[in-house]
Design an enzyme around this catalytic site. Structure first.
Site, PDB file in Angstrom:
ATOM      1  N   ASP A 123       0.832  -1.207   0.000  1.00  0.00           N
ATOM      2  CA  ASP A 123       0.000   0.000   0.000  1.00  0.00           C
ATOM      3  C   ASP A 123       0.864   1.254   0.000  1.00  0.00           C
ATOM      4  O   ASP A 123       0.563   2.226  -0.686  1.00  0.00           O
ATOM      5  CB  ASP A 123      -0.959   0.032   1.194  1.00  0.00           C
ATOM      6  N   ARG A 166      -0.631   6.044  -6.842  1.00  0.00           N
ATOM      7  CA  ARG A 166      -2.003   6.507  -7.127  1.00  0.00           C
ATOM      8  C   ARG A 166      -2.089   8.020  -7.001  1.00  0.00           C
ATOM      9  O   ARG A 166      -2.787   8.684  -7.772  1.00  0.00           O
ATOM     10  CB  ARG A 166      -2.999   5.868  -6.145  1.00  0.00           C
TER      11      ARG A 166
END
Ligand code: URA
Length: 440
Positions: free
Chosen positions: A166, A173
């Site tokens: 992540d 992202r």
């Protein structure tokens, strides 16, 4: 995992063409990227394919599991009591962790919180805390446990060991316009929360123009999915769906928000951020089994706010992590921008709208957020409002001020703010702050 017969381009192609991916393919992408075998450009293409083609529930569960398994699970059993974690899906002016965390801790709930940096147009708690001189969010697990046991609260950045997938994907992202996707948000948040070692999870799912979920329907879908995944992972999980159609409180930025959080803890903060923080803290107290119902929990939290125990906990948090607790009395110890540009009302009327996303972008462009992964941020930059939606302003009155240290950036942000605010002759309604509670 045997990667022999898998091919990155094939997996990207299958998602691009709208096929459902197998759990193995998802794990292949996550592991490959985390270990550095899959480069940023291929992962960026994959994320964009997911963004447009979406993932179903099963794919999202597989993505969450793969991201969680990319690292360790924190062992926080050495912390006494029911540990409650809280996480926001991301908003503008959302400094609730800095307020609800100390308030819940003051009511006896051990708060062992892992937070993130800013993402897109939204701010992040780690960046905010780093505007406090000396404050360190890079804390090892052993020290983290010691701090929570000693002070009842510690807030740290995501360590390299917890969901490292992540950590990498989040940063990618942020700079590839692939944030606003239900599966990517769910897996990002829940992989960390399931690996974080807490016993219960409170999710603050934001809804409105300044949130990744713009409508109540999307927010409910996100909240239900995250609550399901948390519960299935053995954690008591609840979600509040809360308004993000205008920025929360009066301040947006890093040091600006720390200042406002302190004001709230002194009982002098704006009503919306105070009320939301109280409700979040109360839900943490309830999930942490320190109150038999939510009403009692609200009472306990209000008391901790009124008698200053919340502020005292905040000071302990700051001191425990190397920061200067004197910032609570002397705001000049926080970074201050040299530049301050006012946005003045161009006519008499009610403030009808303050678009939260545009405000978040203006704050980011003033220097408070990153545009590239490696960008440094200006901790003093951001936006400070004098008025919120529903207030009548006279022509020439200052609606908000843009702070920073770079004239060009501040001027750009000021122009963006002039497009974020709308003035009308009719008195507008103000949306409800807390829209729904899911789970518990
Ligand atoms: N917060 C996270 O940790 N991840 C997201 O994707 C959005 C908000």
């Amino acid at each position: 995992m045997d990667r022999g017969n898998m091919n990155t381009v094939d997996v990207i192609t299958r998602k691009r063409d709208g096929f459902k991916l197998e759990a193995d393919e998802i794990r292949y992408m996550v592991e490959g990227y985390t270990q550095g075998d899959i480069p940023d450009y291929q992962m960026a293409a994959f994320l964009m394919a997911v963004y447009f083609r979406e993932m179903d529930r099963e794919e999202t569960v597989a993505l969450t599991e793969a991201m969680k398994s990319s690292g360790d699970t924190a062992d926080l059993t050495a912390i006494k009591g029911i540990k409650v974690d809280k996480h926001s899906t991301g908003g503008v002016g959302d400094k609730t962790t800095l307020i609800a965390g100390p308030l819940a801790a003051a009511c006896g709930v051990p708060v062992a919180k892992m937070s993130g940096r800013g993402l897109g147009f939204t701010g992040g708690t780690v960046d905010k805390l780093e505007s406090i001189p000396g404050f360190s969010t890079a804390v090892e697990e052993k020290e983290f446990i010691r701090l929570v046991n000693e002070n009842g609260i510690a807030v740290i950045g995501q360590t390299g060991q917890i969901a490292p997938a992540d950590k990498k994907i989040y940063a990618l992202r942020d700079v590839t316009a692939t944030v606003e996707n239900l599966s990517l948000i769910t897996s990002s948040i829940m992989s960390k929360k399931l690996a974080s070692g807490s016993d219960a999870i409170l999710l603050d799912v934001k809804c409105g123009s300044g949130a990744f979920m713009k409508t109540i329907g999307e927010a409910e879908k996100l909240a239900s999915l995250m609550v399901d995944i948390g519960t299935a992972g053995g954690k008591r999980t609840a979600a509040l769906i809360t308004d993000m159609s205008q920025p929360l409180g009066m301040g947006v930025g890093n040091a600006i928000e720390v200042r406002e959080a302190i004001e709230v803890l002194k009982g002098k903060g704006p009503e919306d951020i105070t009320e939301l923080s109280v409700r979040l803290a109360a839900m943490m107290v309830y999930l942490g089994e320190k109150a038999e119902d939510e009403e009692k929990a609200v009472e306990m939290v209000r008391k901790a706010l009124e008698d200053g125990r919340g502020l005292e906990k905040f000071r302990e948090l700051v001191k425990g992590q190397g920061g200067n607790p004197r910032i609570t009395e002397d705001y000049s110890l926080l970074p201050e921008g040299k530049i301050c540009l006012p946005l003045r009302a161009w006519e008499d009327g009610y403030i009808e709208e303050i678009d939260a996303m545009r405000t978040g972008l203006a704050s980011q462009h003033s220097g408070a957020g990153r545009e590239k992964k490696e960008d440094a941020i200006d901790l003093s930059a951001g936006i400070l409002f004098n008025h919120k939606v529903g207030v009548f302003v006279k022509k020439g009155e200052t609606i908000c001020e843009v702070y920073g240290n770079d004239v060009k950036k501040a001027e750009k942000a000021l122009e963006e703010m002039s497009n974020a605010v709308r003035i009308s002759k009719d008195e507008p309604g103000v949306p409800a702050l807390i829209k729904k509670t899911i789970g518990r």
